[in-house]
Motif scaffolding. Sequence first.
Motif, PDB file in Angstrom:
ATOM      1  N   GLY A   1      -7.514   5.546   8.228  1.00 23.49           N
ATOM      2  CA  GLY A   1      -6.950   4.975   7.015  1.00 23.49           C
ATOM      3  C   GLY A   1      -6.203   3.679   7.257  1.00 23.49           C
ATOM      4  O   GLY A   1      -6.465   2.932   8.203  1.00 23.49           O
ATOM      5  N   VAL A   2      -5.230   3.422   6.392  1.00 23.44           N
ATOM      6  CA  VAL A   2      -4.438   2.197   6.437  1.00 23.44           C
ATOM      7  C   VAL A   2      -3.269   2.419   7.389  1.00 23.44           C
ATOM      8  O   VAL A   2      -2.492   3.357   7.216  1.00 23.44           O
ATOM      9  N   ARG A   3      -3.122   1.571   8.384  1.00 25.77           N
ATOM     10  CA  ARG A   3      -2.054   1.745   9.364  1.00 25.77           C
ATOM     11  C   ARG A   3      -0.720   1.241   8.817  1.00 25.77           C
ATOM     12  O   ARG A   3      -0.653   0.234   8.119  1.00 25.77           O
ATOM     13  N   ALA A   4       0.346   1.942   9.197  1.00 21.26           N
ATOM     14  CA  ALA A   4       1.681   1.524   8.774  1.00 21.26           C
ATOM     15  C   ALA A   4       2.087   0.217   9.435  1.00 21.26           C
ATOM     16  O   ALA A   4       2.839  -0.572   8.855  1.00 21.26           O
TER      17      ALA A   4
ATOM     18  N   HIS B   1       0.846  -1.197   0.000  1.00 19.18           N
ATOM     19  CA  HIS B   1       0.000   0.000   0.000  1.00 19.18           C
ATOM     20  C   HIS B   1       0.882   1.246   0.000  1.00 19.18           C
ATOM     21  O   HIS B   1       1.842   1.341   0.773  1.00 19.18           O
ATOM     22  N   HIS B   2       0.551   2.222  -0.854  1.00 20.52           N
ATOM     23  CA  HIS B   2       1.359   3.422  -0.981  1.00 20.52           C
ATOM     24  C   HIS B   2       0.502   4.660  -0.728  1.00 20.52           C
ATOM     25  O   HIS B   2      -0.676   4.563  -0.340  1.00 20.52           O
ATOM     26  N   ALA B   3       1.091   5.847  -0.940  1.00 18.96           N
ATOM     27  CA  ALA B   3       0.403   7.104  -0.606  1.00 18.96           C
ATOM     28  C   ALA B   3      -0.909   7.257  -1.364  1.00 18.96           C
ATOM     29  O   ALA B   3      -1.892   7.764  -0.821  1.00 18.96           O
TER      30      ALA B   3
ATOM     31  N   ALA C   1     -11.819   2.252  -7.754  1.00 16.70           N
ATOM     32  CA  ALA C   1     -11.446   2.652  -9.111  1.00 16.70           C
ATOM     33  C   ALA C   1     -12.064   4.004  -9.466  1.00 16.70           C
ATOM     34  O   ALA C   1     -11.423   4.836 -10.119  1.00 16.70           O
ATOM     35  N   ARG C   2     -13.291   4.245  -9.020  1.00 18.42           N
ATOM     36  CA  ARG C   2     -13.915   5.550  -9.270  1.00 18.42           C
ATOM     37  C   ARG C   2     -13.172   6.661  -8.534  1.00 18.42           C
ATOM     38  O   ARG C   2     -12.961   7.752  -9.066  1.00 18.42           O
ATOM     39  N   MET C   3     -12.750   6.380  -7.296  1.00 13.28           N
ATOM     40  CA  MET C   3     -12.007   7.388  -6.549  1.00 13.28           C
ATOM     41  C   MET C   3     -10.640   7.620  -7.178  1.00 13.28           C
ATOM     42  O   MET C   3     -10.146   8.757  -7.236  1.00 13.28           O
ATOM     43  N   ARG C   4     -10.027   6.562  -7.681  1.00 11.43           N
ATOM     44  CA  ARG C   4      -8.728   6.684  -8.353  1.00 11.43           C
ATOM     45  C   ARG C   4      -8.860   7.574  -9.593  1.00 11.43           C
ATOM     46  O   ARG C   4      -8.006   8.424  -9.843  1.00 11.43           O
ATOM     47  N   ALA C   5      -9.933   7.385 -10.332  1.00 13.48           N
ATOM     48  CA  ALA C   5     -10.153   8.202 -11.523  1.00 13.48           C
ATOM     49  C   ALA C   5     -10.390   9.658 -11.139  1.00 13.48           C
ATOM     50  O   ALA C   5      -9.898  10.580 -11.809  1.00 13.48           O
ATOM     51  N   ALA C   6     -11.123   9.890 -10.058  1.00 14.30           N
ATOM     52  CA  ALA C   6     -11.381  11.267  -9.613  1.00 14.30           C
ATOM     53  C   ALA C   6     -10.086  11.965  -9.218  1.00 14.30           C
ATOM     54  O   ALA C   6      -9.886  13.148  -9.516  1.00 14.30           O
ATOM     55  N   LEU C   7      -9.194  11.233  -8.555  1.00  9.72           N
ATOM     56  CA  LEU C   7      -7.902  11.815  -8.182  1.00  9.72           C
ATOM     57  C   LEU C   7      -7.089  12.170  -9.417  1.00  9.72           C
ATOM     58  O   LEU C   7      -6.439  13.218  -9.476  1.00  9.72           O
ATOM     59  N   ALA C   8      -7.132  11.290 -10.419  1.00  9.18           N
ATOM     60  CA  ALA C   8      -6.367  11.524 -11.638  1.00  9.18           C
ATOM     61  C   ALA C   8      -6.906  12.719 -12.422  1.00  9.18           C
ATOM     62  O   ALA C   8      -6.151  13.444 -13.071  1.00  9.18           O
ATOM     63  N   GLU C   9      -8.216  12.934 -12.351  1.00  9.12           N
ATOM     64  CA  GLU C   9      -8.846  14.010 -13.123  1.00  9.12           C
ATOM     65  C   GLU C   9      -8.750  15.374 -12.446  1.00  9.12           C
ATOM     66  O   GLU C   9      -8.988  16.402 -13.090  1.00  9.12           O
ATOM     67  N   ASN C  10      -8.406  15.392 -11.161  1.00 14.26           N
ATOM     68  CA  ASN C  10      -8.373  16.656 -10.408  1.00 14.26           C
ATOM     69  C   ASN C  10      -6.981  16.845  -9.828  1.00 14.26           C
ATOM     70  O   ASN C  10      -6.689  16.392  -8.705  1.00 14.26           O
TER      71      ASN C  10
ATOM     72  N   GLU D   1      -6.883   7.382  -1.549  1.00 12.09           N
ATOM     73  CA  GLU D   1      -8.145   6.826  -2.034  1.00 12.09           C
ATOM     74  C   GLU D   1      -8.999   6.328  -0.876  1.00 12.09           C
ATOM     75  O   GLU D   1     -10.214   6.566  -0.833  1.00 12.09           O
ATOM     76  N   THR D   2      -8.350   5.639   0.078  1.00 18.87           N
ATOM     77  CA  THR D   2      -9.075   5.108   1.234  1.00 18.87           C
ATOM     78  C   THR D   2      -9.701   6.242   2.040  1.00 18.87           C
ATOM     79  O   THR D   2     -10.872   6.168   2.441  1.00 18.87           O
ATOM     80  N   LEU D   3      -8.945   7.308   2.269  1.00 21.40           N
ATOM     81  CA  LEU D   3      -9.463   8.427   3.039  1.00 21.40           C
ATOM     82  C   LEU D   3     -10.667   9.060   2.352  1.00 21.40           C
ATOM     83  O   LEU D   3     -11.708   9.311   2.985  1.00 21.40           O
ATOM     84  N   LEU D   4     -10.568   9.307   1.053  1.00 23.72           N
ATOM     85  CA  LEU D   4     -11.668   9.938   0.324  1.00 23.72           C
ATOM     86  C   LEU D   4     -12.904   9.038   0.296  1.00 23.72           C
ATOM     87  O   LEU D   4     -14.035   9.517   0.440  1.00 23.72           O
ATOM     88  N   MET D   5     -12.706   7.744   0.089  1.00 23.03           N
ATOM     89  CA  MET D   5     -13.828   6.806   0.083  1.00 23.03           C
ATOM     90  C   MET D   5     -14.559   6.825   1.420  1.00 23.03           C
ATOM     91  O   MET D   5     -15.788   6.849   1.480  1.00 23.03           O
ATOM     92  N   ARG D   6     -13.801   6.846   2.511  1.00 20.70           N
ATOM     93  CA  ARG D   6     -14.425   6.792   3.829  1.00 20.70           C
ATOM     94  C   ARG D   6     -15.050   8.120   4.214  1.00 20.70           C
ATOM     95  O   ARG D   6     -16.075   8.151   4.901  1.00 20.70           O
ATOM     96  N   LEU D   7     -14.442   9.229   3.776  1.00 20.80           N
ATOM     97  CA  LEU D   7     -15.096  10.522   3.962  1.00 20.80           C
ATOM     98  C   LEU D   7     -16.445  10.551   3.254  1.00 20.80           C
ATOM     99  O   LEU D   7     -17.443  11.053   3.781  1.00 20.80           O
TER     100      LEU D   7
END
Length: 317
Positions: free
Chosen positions: A128-131, A104-106, A179-188, A111-117
């Motif tokens: 989020g994801v714990r280290a 798991h990377h940044a 995947a939808r959140m990943r696309a949103a990050l890429a578009e913004n 993505e996890t944070l935005l999905m849960r928000l």
Amino acid sequence: MDERRGALGLAVSGGPDSVAMLLLAHAAQDGAIAVASVNHGLRAEAASEVALVERICAELGVDFTAIEVEIAPGNLQARARDARYEALGEWAAEKGLGAVATAHHAYDQAETLLMRLNRGSGLAGLAGVRAATTMPGREIALLRPLLNWRKSELEQVCANAGILPAADPSNQDEQFDRARMRAALAENDWLDPQALAASAQHLSEAWRAIEWYAQDDWETQVFREESGEGPQFKYYANVPRAIAIETITRIIAELGGTATRSEAGRAFDRLWQFENASLCGVLITPGTERIDKLGVEMPSIEMRVWRFAPEPPRRAH
């Protein structure tokens, strides 16, 4: 993690993130690693991706294990994740590994944070994801060493090694939330995944503080009592709502139930208004007690006290 014993296990799928983790760990650990690749049987390409990881491990001289799992019907991604962690836990135990690492990377963290928000998650989810945590159901450490790495940096590690990693098409399938959140990050491009990942880390630190205080609350404010009907609990509930919710769920668990934080929160709201609450077969009744404070000159104080007992059987009519 200095007290870790045994080799470091790596969960490597064949994608750029996990292949980069393998290359970095091999350089850093001087061979004290083992690799597992899990085939969920969901895509025809999965077998070739496992074979790719096996070839890389053979070239590096790294111990490799291929694992096949079956996915139960239901939420596909959640079921696949559960099956993967269960299989990896069994593998780690059999190998005597000291820890297992995932890639798991940044961007995953963002993505996890935005999905849960977007779902209205509480602080536990927003952490989020714990280290570092433990494998589900086991005492084996679960590490995520790449949470500060950008995806582009990991792709460059693979390119520098002359390795073409696999591409999972489900990562672009927008029927899945991630995947939808990943696309949103890429578009913004004004959204900075690394800054979002940093925010998740700050939230994780806040959540660890709540866990610490909840443990103290459990040890100092909860008292087990025995009765003819079995164990009951008395809880001096005088802490903030977020901490009390953790204590409530723990008491319910001690009495054989499983309460969500949302359910415990609703029970807290009723109890705070001095109304009874029923949760997972447990009746909780609110009240107060006057407690003598330590010290001659310190007056006694009125404290909320909530009593937890199994609900009495319902009368049949």
